[in-house]
Design a protein around this motif. Sequence first.
Motif, short mmCIF file in Angstrom:
data_model
loop_
_atom_site.label_atom_id
_atom_site.label_comp_id
_atom_site.label_asym_id
_atom_site.label_seq_id
_atom_site.Cartn_x
_atom_site.Cartn_y
_atom_site.Cartn_z
N GLY A 21 0.96 -1.17 -0.03
CA GLY A 21 0.09 -0.07 0.18
C GLY A 21 0.65 1.57 -0.18
O GLY A 21 0.07 2.73 -0.22
N SER A 22 2.25 1.03 -0.54
CA SER A 22 2.85 2.38 0.29
C SER A 22 3.76 3.02 -1.42
O SER A 22 3.34 2.51 -2.50
N GLU A 23 4.05 4.34 -1.55
CA GLU A 23 3.61 4.55 -3.11
C GLU A 23 5.99 4.42 -2.36
O GLU A 23 6.11 5.22 -1.77
N GLU A 24 5.85 4.86 -4.35
CA GLU A 24 7.45 4.84 -4.02
C GLU A 24 8.27 6.44 -4.16
O GLU A 24 7.02 7.25 -4.23
N LYS A 25 9.02 6.88 -3.26
CA LYS A 25 9.21 8.09 -3.27
C LYS A 25 9.33 8.89 -4.26
O LYS A 25 10.39 8.03 -5.12
N PRO A 26 8.74 9.64 -4.45
CA PRO A 26 10.15 10.82 -6.07
C PRO A 26 11.69 10.42 -5.69
O PRO A 26 12.17 11.51 -5.00
N SER A 27 12.37 11.15 -6.92
CA SER A 27 13.20 10.99 -6.46
C SER A 27 14.15 12.79 -6.12
O SER A 27 12.74 13.44 -6.49
N VAL A 28 15.01 13.27 -5.72
CA VAL A 28 15.52 14.51 -5.42
C VAL A 28 16.11 14.91 -6.07
O VAL A 28 17.48 13.96 -6.38
N SER A 29 16.77 16.34 -7.08
CA SER A 29 17.63 15.95 -7.61
C SER A 29 18.05 17.93 -7.47
O SER A 29 17.47 18.13 -7.12
N VAL A 30 18.63 18.32 -7.85
CA VAL A 30 19.38 19.36 -7.62
C VAL A 30 19.75 20.47 -8.77
O VAL A 30 19.03 21.38 -8.73
N ASP A 31 18.96 19.63 -9.79
CA ASP A 31 17.99 19.90 -10.69
C ASP A 31 16.81 21.12 -10.61
O ASP A 31 16.39 21.75 -11.36
N GLU A 32 16.08 21.11 -9.21
CA GLU A 32 15.52 21.24 -9.51
C GLU A 32 15.33 22.49 -8.78
O GLU A 32 14.61 23.43 -8.33
N ILE A 33 16.51 23.40 -8.46
CA ILE A 33 16.84 25.05 -7.74
C ILE A 33 16.35 25.61 -8.78
O ILE A 33 16.69 25.80 -9.80
N PRO A 34 15.62 26.53 -8.30
CA PRO A 34 14.88 27.11 -8.79
C PRO A 34 16.45 28.62 -9.47
O PRO A 34 17.06 28.68 -8.64
N ASP A 35 16.03 29.73 -10.10
CA ASP A 35 17.05 30.55 -10.68
C ASP A 35 16.61 31.47 -9.12
O ASP A 35 16.34 31.93 -8.46
N LYS A 121 27.62 20.56 3.16
CA LYS A 121 28.52 19.96 2.02
C LYS A 121 28.53 20.24 1.04
O LYS A 121 26.97 20.58 -0.27
N THR A 122 29.29 19.31 -0.09
CA THR A 122 29.15 19.87 -1.17
C THR A 122 28.52 18.73 -1.80
O THR A 122 28.59 17.77 -1.43
N SER A 123 26.91 19.14 -2.43
CA SER A 123 26.45 17.91 -3.43
C SER A 123 27.26 17.32 -4.43
O SER A 123 28.15 17.04 -4.90
N GLU A 124 26.85 15.33 -3.35
CA GLU A 124 27.28 14.30 -4.60
C GLU A 124 26.63 14.14 -6.22
O GLU A 124 27.40 14.25 -6.75
N GLU A 125 26.38 15.26 -6.05
CA GLU A 125 25.14 15.32 -7.56
C GLU A 125 26.29 16.16 -8.68
O GLU A 125 26.93 15.50 -9.58
N ASP A 126 26.39 17.06 -8.27
CA ASP A 126 27.04 18.36 -8.23
C ASP A 126 28.11 19.55 -7.90
O ASP A 126 27.51 19.47 -6.87
N ASN A 127 28.61 19.08 -7.72
CA ASN A 127 30.12 19.69 -6.61
C ASN A 127 29.90 21.61 -6.96
O ASN A 127 30.55 21.79 -6.17
N GLU A 128 29.30 22.29 -8.05
CA GLU A 128 28.58 23.10 -8.07
C GLU A 128 28.06 23.96 -7.08
O GLU A 128 27.28 24.69 -6.90
N VAL A 129 26.51 22.83 -6.03
CA VAL A 129 26.04 23.16 -5.90
C VAL A 129 26.13 22.69 -4.15
O VAL A 129 27.04 21.55 -3.49
N LEU A 130 25.85 23.70 -3.00
CA LEU A 130 26.33 23.70 -1.60
C LEU A 130 24.60 22.90 -1.20
O LEU A 130 23.47 23.64 -1.00
N LEU A 131 24.89 21.98 -0.57
CA LEU A 131 24.04 22.04 -0.18
C LEU A 131 23.81 22.52 1.94
O LEU A 131 24.53 22.15 2.66
#
Length: 210
Positions: A21-35, A121-131
């Motif tokens: 009865g569970s739903e798969e959690k949507p993935s998260v991406s730093v591509d979602e960061i807006p301008d 920390k620097t994102s593992e997905e994109d080293n130009e993104v700071l988390l």
Amino acid sequence: MLSLILILASCGPLSNSQLSGSEEKPSVSVDEIPDEPSQSELREKLESASDTEIEALISNNFHLLDVVSGDDGNANVYATRQFTREELVSLITEINSPDEKSEVKDNQQMLIYPNHFVTFKTSEEDNEVLLIEVASDQFVRSNYSPNYLNGFFTFLLINRMLGTSSWERSRMDQCKNSSCYGGYTTQNRGGLNTNRGMSSYRGGGSSSGK
């Protein structure tokens, strides 16, 4: 009865998610960061902020990427492309001096405030993104791995900041029986739940009207 069996058979096997009865959690991406505003604009907003409480300071100026919920409390994860770790840690500590500041480990640095632990920390997905992970002290107390925190601070200091004399011992016993949270990545949230419904707005806070 035969008709019912034939109908069920034609539907194919049930997946694990259908069974649970569970739903798969949507993935998260730093591509979602807006301008974002420029670094100079963000710096000016941060320096002139009327509320310098650490959670408000971060939430009012950076994009909320994800919310991690565990046993008691939560951790809000923000993201920016406008600052490096060194730049933002330096600026934040000037505006709101933390109780404790760690050394840099694996390109991560942690600040401790009265009610929050903040990790840059620097994102593992994109080293130009700071988390920027802002975790309540209750979330830290109930979910974090002692070995992860010990990479930044001594157990003596951690115990003092959490208001206990033996947090690491009791937490290590708990970690033997289940996984413990060792910091955020967009690929692996340590088995904890995330709330994606809060991550679609730009920095300014959920009530800012932006």
